[in-house]
Design an enzyme around this catalytic site. Sequence first.
Site, PDB file in Angstrom:
ATOM      1  N   TYR A  35       0.835  -1.201   0.000  1.00 51.14           N
ATOM      2  CA  TYR A  35       0.000   0.000   0.000  1.00 51.14           C
ATOM      3  C   TYR A  35       0.867   1.248   0.000  1.00 51.14           C
ATOM      4  O   TYR A  35       2.072   1.194   0.231  1.00 51.14           O
ATOM      5  CB  TYR A  35      -0.937   0.007   1.208  1.00 51.14           C
ATOM      6  CG  TYR A  35      -0.264   0.377   2.515  1.00 51.14           C
ATOM      7  CD1 TYR A  35      -0.418   1.649   3.062  1.00 51.14           C
ATOM      8  CD2 TYR A  35       0.533  -0.544   3.195  1.00 51.14           C
ATOM      9  CE1 TYR A  35       0.201   1.994   4.253  1.00 51.14           C
ATOM     10  CE2 TYR A  35       1.150  -0.204   4.398  1.00 51.14           C
ATOM     11  CZ  TYR A  35       0.978   1.064   4.916  1.00 51.14           C
ATOM     12  OH  TYR A  35       1.599   1.416   6.086  1.00 51.14           O
ATOM     13  N   LYS A 149       6.516  -1.795   1.892  1.00 50.98           N
ATOM     14  CA  LYS A 149       5.342  -1.206   2.548  1.00 50.98           C
ATOM     15  C   LYS A 149       4.176  -2.183   2.394  1.00 50.98           C
ATOM     16  O   LYS A 149       3.280  -2.004   1.557  1.00 50.98           O
ATOM     17  CB  LYS A 149       5.023   0.168   1.955  1.00 50.98           C
ATOM     18  CG  LYS A 149       4.161   1.037   2.865  1.00 50.98           C
ATOM     19  CD  LYS A 149       4.161   2.469   2.373  1.00 50.98           C
ATOM     20  CE  LYS A 149       3.232   3.360   3.198  1.00 50.98           C
ATOM     21  NZ  LYS A 149       3.728   3.562   4.577  1.00 50.98           N
ATOM     22  N   GLU A 181      12.772   3.023  14.001  1.00 48.94           N
ATOM     23  CA  GLU A 181      11.838   4.056  13.547  1.00 48.94           C
ATOM     24  C   GLU A 181      10.652   4.040  14.490  1.00 48.94           C
ATOM     25  O   GLU A 181      10.731   3.476  15.584  1.00 48.94           O
ATOM     26  CB  GLU A 181      11.416   3.809  12.090  1.00 48.94           C
ATOM     27  CG  GLU A 181      10.823   2.433  11.832  1.00 48.94           C
ATOM     28  CD  GLU A 181      10.543   2.182  10.356  1.00 48.94           C
ATOM     29  OE1 GLU A 181      10.303   3.147   9.616  1.00 48.94           O
ATOM     30  OE2 GLU A 181      10.536   0.995   9.962  1.00 48.94           O
ATOM     31  N   LEU A 205      11.292   1.393   7.024  1.00 52.53           N
ATOM     32  CA  LEU A 205      10.654   1.903   5.816  1.00 52.53           C
ATOM     33  C   LEU A 205      11.437   3.113   5.320  1.00 52.53           C
ATOM     34  O   LEU A 205      11.748   4.011   6.102  1.00 52.53           O
ATOM     35  CB  LEU A 205       9.209   2.309   6.099  1.00 52.53           C
ATOM     36  CG  LEU A 205       8.446   2.831   4.890  1.00 52.53           C
ATOM     37  CD1 LEU A 205       8.221   1.726   3.868  1.00 52.53           C
ATOM     38  CD2 LEU A 205       7.116   3.447   5.312  1.00 52.53           C
TER      39      LEU A 205
END
Length: 296
Positions: A35, A149, A181, A205
Amino acid sequence: MTIYNHILTENDFIEQDDLRYPFEERGLQFGDGIYEVIRVYDGKYYLIDEHVGRLYRSAAAVKINVPYKKEDMYKRLDELLEKNGVEGDAKVYLQITRGSAPRDHAFPADTDANLYAYVKDLPRPTELMREGVTAITQDDVRWDWCYIKSLNLLPNVLAKQAAKEQGSFEAILHKNGEVTECSSSNVYYVRDGSVYTHPAKKNILHGCVRMRIEAFCNQENIEFNEAPFLVEDIQYADELFLSSSTAEVMPILKVDGQTVGDGTPGPVTRTLQKCYEQEAGIPENKSIFSSQSATD
């Protein structure tokens, strides 16, 4: 928040109420999909090339055939905004799964991918960006390929919920004390005017806004270091901030109840916020630095 009516599918635009998932949809049963969330300001996409590029990289990594070529994807995404008459600030959610087929772990043969995208109003979180937020720390228990993702977000969901239950905006994730993260954003440590963030390896990511943070730092002669920092280092930070397509550049003022720096958004964070607004074309009356915005 406005939910626009027309949704883009792999075949055409449909009314939202007509959307029906097949019972055996691999995105639902396996999280077998990818996505993107794309920011829209004043009816125009921001960082569209970065998002579309990452979408195709994620698809290639998990061997999903995207239903459109890139040039067609751009066209259809533009049509999605036009068809819904989007003129303000919004977000587009775009998802592609491996398709619908009898449930089996192995890839189905001759099955087309399922694609849909929709758009929602999304005002800028100006007050939070102006005043700052708090965060907690959590163990990073996600899989090792976070650069994809994918739809496999349950660990992220649990971390974000833990933050919410403690009255915080975000959860800072770490593996054995090394910060990676956040649950839905990248995170940065500032010390002596220099910015530090985890290297863009497979375990984080590669955020689209993260790429721009590096560019903004270079533009403003701020040292940008792809070097990990530790949870225990946070107590020595002058500033801490996060970035994402929906949070933009967000100051973090407390972590696990401990104040970061002097407890106010710092000069490096403010500089990067200004760079973001300038590049995104944010008008003066919507700027977090505008007195008019402060009273909206």
